[in-house]
Design a protein around this motif. Structure first.
Motif, PDB file in Angstrom:
ATOM      1  N   GLN A 117       3.948  14.931 -10.931  1.00 61.76           N
ATOM      2  CA  GLN A 117       4.336  15.218 -12.318  1.00 61.76           C
ATOM      3  C   GLN A 117       3.172  15.817 -13.100  1.00 61.76           C
ATOM      4  O   GLN A 117       3.372  16.661 -13.969  1.00 61.76           O
ATOM      5  N   ASP A 129       3.979   1.453  -1.207  1.00 61.93           N
ATOM      6  CA  ASP A 129       4.594   1.537  -2.538  1.00 61.93           C
ATOM      7  C   ASP A 129       3.603   2.133  -3.540  1.00 61.93           C
ATOM      8  O   ASP A 129       3.973   2.968  -4.372  1.00 61.93           O
ATOM      9  N   GLN A 130       2.366   1.711  -3.416  1.00 60.65           N
ATOM     10  CA  GLN A 130       1.340   2.213  -4.331  1.00 60.65           C
ATOM     11  C   GLN A 130       1.110   3.706  -4.114  1.00 60.65           C
ATOM     12  O   GLN A 130       1.002   4.481  -5.072  1.00 60.65           O
ATOM     13  N   SER A 143       0.836  -1.212   0.000  1.00 60.73           N
ATOM     14  CA  SER A 143       0.000   0.000   0.000  1.00 60.73           C
ATOM     15  C   SER A 143       0.866   1.256   0.000  1.00 60.73           C
ATOM     16  O   SER A 143       0.553   2.241  -0.676  1.00 60.73           O
ATOM     17  N   ARG A 151       4.135  10.311  -7.028  1.00 58.23           N
ATOM     18  CA  ARG A 151       5.014  10.745  -8.125  1.00 58.23           C
ATOM     19  C   ARG A 151       4.190  11.129  -9.347  1.00 58.23           C
ATOM     20  O   ARG A 151       4.416  12.155  -9.986  1.00 58.23           O
ATOM     21  N   ARG A 152       3.214  10.290  -9.667  1.00 58.48           N
ATOM     22  CA  ARG A 152       2.387  10.533 -10.839  1.00 58.48           C
ATOM     23  C   ARG A 152       1.632  11.857 -10.688  1.00 58.48           C
ATOM     24  O   ARG A 152       1.643  12.713 -11.582  1.00 58.48           O
ATOM     25  N   ARG A 159       3.251   5.846  -2.906  1.00 59.43           N
ATOM     26  CA  ARG A 159       4.417   6.602  -3.390  1.00 59.43           C
ATOM     27  C   ARG A 159       4.379   6.735  -4.918  1.00 59.43           C
ATOM     28  O   ARG A 159       4.714   7.796  -5.464  1.00 59.43           O
ATOM     29  N   ALA A 160       3.984   5.674  -5.605  1.00 57.35           N
ATOM     30  CA  ALA A 160       3.892   5.742  -7.072  1.00 57.35           C
ATOM     31  C   ALA A 160       2.820   6.744  -7.487  1.00 57.35           C
ATOM     32  O   ALA A 160       3.017   7.552  -8.404  1.00 57.35           O
ATOM     33  N   GLU A 161       1.708   6.709  -6.791  1.00 59.89           N
ATOM     34  CA  GLU A 161       0.599   7.615  -7.078  1.00 59.89           C
ATOM     35  C   GLU A 161       1.022   9.074  -6.823  1.00 59.89           C
ATOM     36  O   GLU A 161       0.671   9.984  -7.564  1.00 59.89           O
TER      37      GLU A 161
END
Lengths: 240, 240
Positions: free
Chosen positions: B96, B85-86, B83, B92-93, B88-90
């Protein structure tokens, strides 16, 4: 520059009253010479004999600095001016009535700063000609005068400003031209000085190195450790 | 608490890796004992091996403090969580794409803080049982965790917080319950952390003694002298 009286303190500091033409001043010098110089003034032209200023000056002198202050025209030991007296009376009246005070402050502090500037520059020249004083030169205290001095006077190398005092619009504009290292001291709950205006001023300074120290409490509540912090700020810029 | 490795530094500081159950940590101790303790954590659960944290820890240890840090669940040397990791990816997205990130931060940092709290309290108990560590206890770094700890843990006597990190709404609310002396360090132009939110947080702390040091520059631009200023803050509250 004529020395009028002198007093030797136990910590090795020599305190001398002086006159420079009609300008009265005080100079504190440490045992060691030549010492870097700090010009010290209170916000809004408060008298140079004010115990808080004297306390700060003696602390800095004991740390190895020559410290000098003069009374601004119309302030301290000098003959008052009718227009300043009138502005101060009007200020008291407006504050008690809860009315806006900005325009009264403009009419009081604006001329104070303009009239003080040439005298501080004259004093600076006279002080730097004394063998016991070397460079570089720092400034401490009255923000509006300090901005004016830092912009007009290339010999000022670093400055500590106390946020609690009225800064005329002209000096708020000029703040962007200040580029020397700054330490800006803010009392978070200063009764008479709007916090946002102080934050805006800190933001406006053009200096690449600027630090704000904000402490909880009212106008006269600055904690004792800020004296030591200020000392280290000057040490970094005036002794290295 | 099991020590896994040790390293002796030239300045007399002993650096030891330890494990406390499944919690990995590092302890730096000075030559003198017993030493007051500083718990040190990075905002948003950054790894305890981060060179900036290690540098601060070694500086404080050389000044006579025991310094300890642990990796939060899912961070540093510990197994990651799907959760987090998800999130953190979200994050970054969204960054940006220039989208709002508050809710994503809430979902990431909120649980990080909640999960970290009991482990830090366990670590604190274990550390205080070591003969080389005495009281009192300070805290340094991660603001959100520090607020949580300062409210929940009466053994924390003073804290230095770095403003540059997301503080969940729950901790912003809790800030009023923090009453220990605080030093709050703000980078004035921190790219990812709104200045006004940091000023509001400083205002909200319930501490009678709280000081903010604000410096020009971005997130990682804190000037070196703040390390020394921080040291003196801890000296005032943990060594006197």
């Amino acid at each position: 520059m004529h020395f009028i009286s002198e007093q030797h303190h136990d910590d090795g500091v020599l305190e001398r009253e002086f006159a420079l033409g009609e300008i009265p001043g005080t100079l504190w010098t440490p045992g060691s010479a030549p010492a870097p110089l700090i010009l010290m003034a209170h916000n809004n032209g408060l008298p140079r004999r004010d115990p808080r200023l004297v306390g700060r000056a003696r602390y800095s002198a004991a740390q190895g600095y020559a410290v000098a202050t003069i009374d601004a025209p119309g302030c301290g030991d000098r003959p008052g001016s009718a227009s300043a007296d009138q502005a101060r009376a009007e200020l008291r009246r407006a504050m008690q009535a809860g009315e806006p005070v900005d325009e009264i402050f403009e009419s009081l502090v604006g001329p104070l700063v303009e009239n003080a500037l040439p005298e501080w520059r004259t004093a600076l020249g006279a002080l730097l000609s004394l063998p016991e004083i070397g460079g570089p030169v720092g400034y401490s205290g009255w923000t509006a005068l300090g901005i004016r001095l830092a912009v007009a006077e290339p010999r000022i190398a670093a400055a500590g400003f106390f946020a609690g005092g009225y800064v005329p619009r002209a000096q708020r504009e000029e703040a962007r031209q200040v580029t020397i290292p700054l330490l800006f001291l803010l009392q978070w709950d200063d009764e008479g000085n709007p916090r946002q205006r102080a934050l805006d001023l800190f933001d406006a300074f053009g200096s690449r190195e600027k630090t704000m120290h904000a402490n909880l409490g009212g106008h006269v509540g600055t904690p004792w450790f800020e004296l030591e912090d200020g000392g280290r700020f000057y040490d970094r810029h005036l002794k290295s």
